[in-house]
Design an enzyme around this catalytic site. Structure first.
Site, mmCIF file in Angstrom:
data_model
loop_
_atom_site.group_PDB
_atom_site.id
_atom_site.type_symbol
_atom_site.label_atom_id
_atom_site.label_comp_id
_atom_site.label_asym_id
_atom_site.label_seq_id
_atom_site.Cartn_x
_atom_site.Cartn_y
_atom_site.Cartn_z
ATOM 1 N N CYS A 95 0.811 -1.215 0.000
ATOM 2 C CA CYS A 95 0.000 0.000 0.000
ATOM 3 C C CYS A 95 0.841 1.260 0.000
ATOM 4 O O CYS A 95 0.305 2.366 -0.122
ATOM 5 C CB CYS A 95 -0.952 -0.018 1.198
ATOM 6 S SG CYS A 95 -2.320 -1.180 0.982
ATOM 7 N N GLY A 121 -11.339 -13.029 -13.623
ATOM 8 C CA GLY A 121 -10.348 -11.984 -13.469
ATOM 9 C C GLY A 121 -9.849 -11.482 -14.800
ATOM 10 O O GLY A 121 -10.460 -11.700 -15.851
#
Length: 354
Positions: free
Chosen positions: A22, A144
């Site tokens: 992140c 996906g």
């Protein structure tokens, strides 16, 4: 020095990425500039949660009993072990559903890999790691999309369900509410140390244990009326995500630095200089809305802005419900969960006591 438990000849996934986990997030200030001119489609009445308060996921009311939660998250490698990378990325993506008080039901994989540089078996291990976490969460990866990219990228689109009356947003905190943090801070510091070969085997194990622990308490916290707001701590650090809660509620928050749980050995690593660039970018973006006690040093400030990959839940609840909230965390293995502050009346800002 190689990553813990990784042979000297092994390929290092982190060498392919300019930033990991992140910490790859676009800095808060730049993100605000990018989004400033974006005008959304007229909002349907069924959209319960959109982009207004930078919440963890979108929520769309289906009927009187069900609301659909939709979210996505993906990033470059934070560790060198492909299986662990897949596990961390999947855990982080699923967390947003729990942060809304929901139960995940299905995921889609987002995969971008430098096909000419990564062996097929390495890519396969990344996907296996993600699948293992989805299995633990009780959901399938139902599809996906894959692309050939310069850097390895992996993550998920995740969908979940929640009762419309039990949605927990990041904007519902009330003056007097207590703040509870579910996981210790320090993942960004550990990732910086890992990339420079300074994280030992014990530290690596602690980092993996934290980043692969699903934030499952969110489902049960949704059933507590005394829980008024919920979010998870990721790339903007504890201060950044707490400020989002403050802005959403129009409140001020007070943090007690001494009460904030920190992963073992992280303070030593931070003092030694293993701090991510994202930590400094975070402070530059929102430091003007934070008042630090003069006794708080640079190392502590870096921990408050440390980007957390797959970080913990942050809960705003009535003081009388603290024991119930902590009991939910403890029953699901979150032994480090702790009361770290409170909300007060006042303009949106965070004050931090030493």
């Amino acid at each position: 020095m190689n990553s813990p438990l990784q042979p000297a000849s092994a390929l290092r996934l982190t060498s392919f990425s300019h930033g990991g986990g992140c910490g790859c997030k676009v800095a808060p200030g730049l993100l605000s500039e990018i989004l400033r001119g974006v005008r959304g489609f007229p909002v349907p009445k069924e959209l319960m949660v959109g982009i207004e308060t930078a919440d963890d996921a979108a929520v769309y009311r289906l009927n009187d009993e069900q609301a659909l939660i939709a979210t996505t998250d993906f990033f470059m490698p934070i560790v060198d072990d492909p299986y662990d990378f897949g596990r961390i990325a999947a855990t982080n993506a699923i967390s947003d559903v729990y942060a809304m008080g929901g139960t995940p039901i299905m995921a889609l994989a987002l995969v971008g890999m430098p096909i000419d540089k990564l062996p097929i078996e390495v890519i396969g291990k990344i996907l296996e790691g993600g699948e293992s976490v989805c299995a633990a969460a009780g959901i399938p990866i139902a599809g996906g999309h894959t692309i050939d990219s310069v850097e390895p990228i992996y993550g998920l689109v995740v969908m979940g369900l929640v009762h419309p009356d039990k949605v927990k947003t990041n904007a519902g905190a009330r003056a007097g509410d207590v703040l509870v943090l579910g996981k210790p801070l320090g993942v960004g510091v550990m990732s910086a140390a890992l990339k420079k070969g300074a994280l030992g085997a014990d530290g690596y194990a602690a980092m993996i244990a934290s980043t692969t622990r699903l934030n499952t308490p969110g489902r049960r916290l949704a059933n507590l009326d005394a829980v008024h707001a919920l979010t998870d701590i990721t790339g903007f650090g504890l201060l950044g995500h707490l400020l989002e809660v403050c802005r959403g509620a129009g409140l001020s928050a007070m943090l007690d630095m001494r009460s904030i749980p920190i992963l073992a050995d992280v303070e030593r690593l931070a003092t030694a200089g293993y701090i991510t660039g994202a930590s400094a970018r975070n402070w530059a973006a929102y430091g003007g809305e934070v008042v630090l006690d003069p006794a708080i040093g640079q190392m502590q400030r870096a921990l408050l802005t440390d980007p957390q990959t797959s970080g913990g839940l942050l809960v705003a609840c009535e003081p009388a419900a603290v024991d119930d909230v902590l009991a939910v965390f403890r029953s699901e293995g979150f032994d480090s969960a702790a009361v770290v502050g409170r909300f007060e009346s006042g303009s949106p800002q965070v004050r931090v006591a030493a």
